[in-house]
Design an enzyme around this catalytic site. Structure first.
Site, PDB file in Angstrom:
ATOM      1  N   ASN A 189     -15.591  30.961 -24.103  1.00 61.98           N
ATOM      2  CA  ASN A 189     -15.677  32.403 -24.353  1.00 61.98           C
ATOM      3  C   ASN A 189     -17.089  32.806 -24.773  1.00 61.98           C
ATOM      4  O   ASN A 189     -17.573  33.866 -24.395  1.00 61.98           O
ATOM      5  CB  ASN A 189     -14.642  32.834 -25.400  1.00 61.98           C
ATOM      6  CG  ASN A 189     -13.273  33.029 -24.781  1.00 61.98           C
ATOM      7  OD1 ASN A 189     -13.058  33.974 -24.026  1.00 61.98           O
ATOM      8  ND2 ASN A 189     -12.361  32.109 -25.056  1.00 61.98           N
ATOM      9  N   MET A 195     -11.497  28.468 -35.222  1.00 62.37           N
ATOM     10  CA  MET A 195     -10.184  27.975 -35.652  1.00 62.37           C
ATOM     11  C   MET A 195     -10.071  27.735 -37.149  1.00 62.37           C
ATOM     12  O   MET A 195      -9.130  27.091 -37.593  1.00 62.37           O
ATOM     13  CB  MET A 195      -9.864  26.663 -34.922  1.00 62.37           C
ATOM     14  CG  MET A 195      -9.934  26.751 -33.419  1.00 62.37           C
ATOM     15  SD  MET A 195      -8.716  27.919 -32.767  1.00 62.37           S
ATOM     16  CE  MET A 195      -8.826  27.539 -31.025  1.00 62.37           C
ATOM     17  N   LEU A 200     -10.518  32.124 -42.761  1.00 61.69           N
ATOM     18  CA  LEU A 200     -11.426  32.789 -43.719  1.00 61.69           C
ATOM     19  C   LEU A 200     -10.578  33.770 -44.514  1.00 61.69           C
ATOM     20  O   LEU A 200      -9.633  34.344 -43.970  1.00 61.69           O
ATOM     21  CB  LEU A 200     -12.509  33.559 -42.968  1.00 61.69           C
ATOM     22  CG  LEU A 200     -13.460  32.743 -42.093  1.00 61.69           C
ATOM     23  CD1 LEU A 200     -14.369  33.678 -41.295  1.00 61.69           C
ATOM     24  CD2 LEU A 200     -14.290  31.788 -42.941  1.00 61.69           C
ATOM     25  N   HIS A 251      -7.470  36.368 -28.615  1.00 64.37           N
ATOM     26  CA  HIS A 251      -6.274  35.551 -28.804  1.00 64.37           C
ATOM     27  C   HIS A 251      -5.625  35.317 -27.433  1.00 64.37           C
ATOM     28  O   HIS A 251      -5.474  36.262 -26.662  1.00 64.37           O
ATOM     29  CB  HIS A 251      -5.282  36.262 -29.743  1.00 64.37           C
ATOM     30  CG  HIS A 251      -4.069  35.432 -30.013  1.00 64.37           C
ATOM     31  ND1 HIS A 251      -4.086  34.349 -30.861  1.00 64.37           N
ATOM     32  CD2 HIS A 251      -2.814  35.501 -29.501  1.00 64.37           C
ATOM     33  CE1 HIS A 251      -2.885  33.794 -30.872  1.00 64.37           C
ATOM     34  NE2 HIS A 251      -2.093  34.470 -30.060  1.00 64.37           N
ATOM     35  N   THR A 282      -8.316  41.539 -39.371  1.00 62.17           N
ATOM     36  CA  THR A 282      -7.998  42.046 -40.706  1.00 62.17           C
ATOM     37  C   THR A 282      -7.514  40.852 -41.532  1.00 62.17           C
ATOM     38  O   THR A 282      -7.416  39.730 -41.012  1.00 62.17           O
ATOM     39  CB  THR A 282      -6.890  43.123 -40.637  1.00 62.17           C
ATOM     40  OG1 THR A 282      -5.754  42.545 -39.991  1.00 62.17           O
ATOM     41  CG2 THR A 282      -7.344  44.355 -39.873  1.00 62.17           C
ATOM     42  N   ASP A 332      -4.068  37.759 -36.876  1.00 66.23           N
ATOM     43  CA  ASP A 332      -3.726  38.309 -35.540  1.00 66.23           C
ATOM     44  C   ASP A 332      -3.018  39.662 -35.603  1.00 66.23           C
ATOM     45  O   ASP A 332      -2.296  40.033 -34.663  1.00 66.23           O
ATOM     46  CB  ASP A 332      -2.842  37.325 -34.746  1.00 66.23           C
ATOM     47  CG  ASP A 332      -3.553  36.035 -34.388  1.00 66.23           C
ATOM     48  OD1 ASP A 332      -4.788  36.047 -34.311  1.00 66.23           O
ATOM     49  OD2 ASP A 332      -2.874  35.007 -34.193  1.00 66.23           O
ATOM     50  N   GLN A 344      -8.703  34.579 -15.962  1.00 68.00           N
ATOM     51  CA  GLN A 344      -8.295  35.914 -15.489  1.00 68.00           C
ATOM     52  C   GLN A 344      -8.323  36.973 -16.598  1.00 68.00           C
ATOM     53  O   GLN A 344      -8.365  38.158 -16.297  1.00 68.00           O
ATOM     54  CB  GLN A 344      -6.891  35.856 -14.879  1.00 68.00           C
ATOM     55  CG  GLN A 344      -6.846  35.002 -13.621  1.00 68.00           C
ATOM     56  CD  GLN A 344      -5.472  35.033 -12.952  1.00 68.00           C
ATOM     57  OE1 GLN A 344      -4.588  35.800 -13.320  1.00 68.00           O
ATOM     58  NE2 GLN A 344      -5.286  34.170 -11.962  1.00 68.00           N
TER      59      GLN A 344
HETATM   60  C1  GAR Z   1      -9.419  30.224 -26.340  1.00 66.34           C
HETATM   61  O1  GAR Z   1      -8.297  30.167 -25.486  1.00 66.34           O
HETATM   62  C2  GAR Z   1      -9.190  31.236 -27.442  1.00 66.34           C
HETATM   63  O2  GAR Z   1      -8.491  32.373 -27.018  1.00 66.34           O
HETATM   64  C3  GAR Z   1      -8.335  30.423 -28.389  1.00 66.34           C
HETATM   65  O3  GAR Z   1      -8.912  29.130 -28.351  1.00 66.34           O
HETATM   66  C4  GAR Z   1      -9.552  28.911 -27.111  1.00 66.34           C
HETATM   67  C5  GAR Z   1     -11.015  28.556 -27.378  1.00 66.34           C
HETATM   68  O4  GAR Z   1     -11.676  28.203 -26.203  1.00 66.34           O
HETATM   69  N1  GAR Z   1      -8.344  31.001 -29.691  1.00 66.34           N
HETATM   70  C6  GAR Z   1      -7.283  30.983 -30.500  1.00 66.34           C
HETATM   71  O5  GAR Z   1      -6.253  30.414 -30.219  1.00 66.34           O
HETATM   72  C7  GAR Z   1      -7.464  31.712 -31.816  1.00 66.34           C
HETATM   73  N2  GAR Z   1      -6.201  32.022 -32.385  1.00 66.34           N
HETATM   74  P1  GAR Z   1     -13.265  28.251 -26.079  1.00 66.34           P
HETATM   75  O6  GAR Z   1     -13.848  27.473 -27.266  1.00 66.34           O
HETATM   76  O7  GAR Z   1     -13.537  27.532 -24.784  1.00 66.34           O
HETATM   77  O8  GAR Z   1     -13.711  29.676 -26.061  1.00 66.34           O
END
Ligand code: GAR
Length: 207
Positions: A14, A91, A94, A110, A147, A151, A179
C-alpha cells in the site's frame, strides 16, 4: 503541500501504491515526507529508501507499554510536522494520545467492507479467513479515519470485490489489494490533501 507520514509494519504494497500515485501526480497537494515502521525488518522500509523517503523505526518492545509507545509515536509525528498520517498495513496498537493529537488527520486502509470483518483481531490474512469462513460473496476494502475505537471511524471510501469459488485467504487478499486497496487509498489521500473531506456527525462527506 501537506506532509504525509505513512506508518507501516510489513511488506508495504500500500505504501508502494501511494509512492507510485505520487510519482504520477495523483496525490494533489501532498507529499510523502516520512515512513515510520513498527518493525526494523519491514520490507516497506526498503521501498521508502529506494524512493529517497526519510525512514524511522519505532519498535513496540522497546517501550514498556502501549501508552509509552503511543507517546513516542505522537512525539515523532509532531517532530515530522505531519499533516496527514496514513496507516498502511500498520499492525501495532496505539492509544488515544495519538488520535487526540491528530483528530480527523489519520486514515487507515482495512481489507474488508466495514462494518464487516473489522475490529480487534481482524487484521491481515485473518480478515480474509473470516470472510471465507462466513461464505460472503462480496468483500472489499475501506479507507476510514482513525478514532480511539478500532476500525470504527468515519468511512471515506469503499470498494467492493467479488469472492470467487476456490478462493483461499491469499488469493482473496491479492484480489482485494489489486482491485480495491491500491486504488482507494491513494484516492482518499489525495482527497484529504485537496481539503475535500469534511466530517459531520461522525460521517465523512466528499465535495
Ligand atoms: C493490507 O491488506 C492492509 O489492508 C492490511 O494489511 C495488509 C498490509 O499489506 N491492514 C490491516 O489488516 C489493518 N487492520 P501491505 O504491507 O503490503 O500494505
Amino acid at each position: 503541500m501537506k506532509n504525509i507520514c505513512v506508518l507501516v509494519s510489513g511488506g508495504g504494497t500500500n505504501l508502494q501504491a501511494l509512492i507510485d500515485a505520487e510519482k504520477r501526480g495523483e496525490i494533489k497537494g501532498g507529499k510523502i515526507t516520512c515512513v515510520i515502521a513498527s518493525k526494523a525488518d519491514a520490507y516497506a522500509l526498503e521501498r521508502a529508501k529506494n524512493n529517497g523517503i526519510k525512514t524511522r523505526v519505532l519498535v513496540r518492545k522497546d517501550y514498556a507499554d502501549v501508552a509509552a509507545y503511543s507517546k513516542a509515536m505522537r512525539d515523532a509525528l509532531i517532530e515530522e510536522k505531519a499533516d496527514l498520517i496514513v496507516y498502511a498495513g500498520f499492525m501495532t496498537i496505539l492509544d488515544e494520545q495519538v488520535c487526540d493529537a491528530f483528530p480527523n488527520r489519520m486514515i487507515n486502509v482495512h481489507p474488508a467492507l466495514i462494518p464487516s470483518f473489522c475490529g480487534k483481531g481482524f487484521y491481515g490474512l485473518h480478515v480474509h479467513e473470516a470472510a471465507l469462513a462466513k461464505g460472503v460473496k462480496v468483500s472489499g476494502a475501506t479507507v476510514h479515519f482513525v478514532t480511539a475505537e478500532c476500525d470504527a471511524g468515519p468511512i471515506i471510501l469503499q470498494k467492493a470485490v467479488e469472492v470467487q469459488g476456490g478462493d483461499t485467504p491469499e488469493t482473496l487478499q491479492k484480489r482485494i489489494m489489486e482491485q480495491a486497496e491500491w486504488k482507494i487509498l491513494p484516492q482518499a489521500v489525495s482527497l484529504f490533501c485537496e481539503d475535500r473531506i469534511t466530517v459531520k456527525n461522525g460521517v465523512a462527506e466528499i465535495s
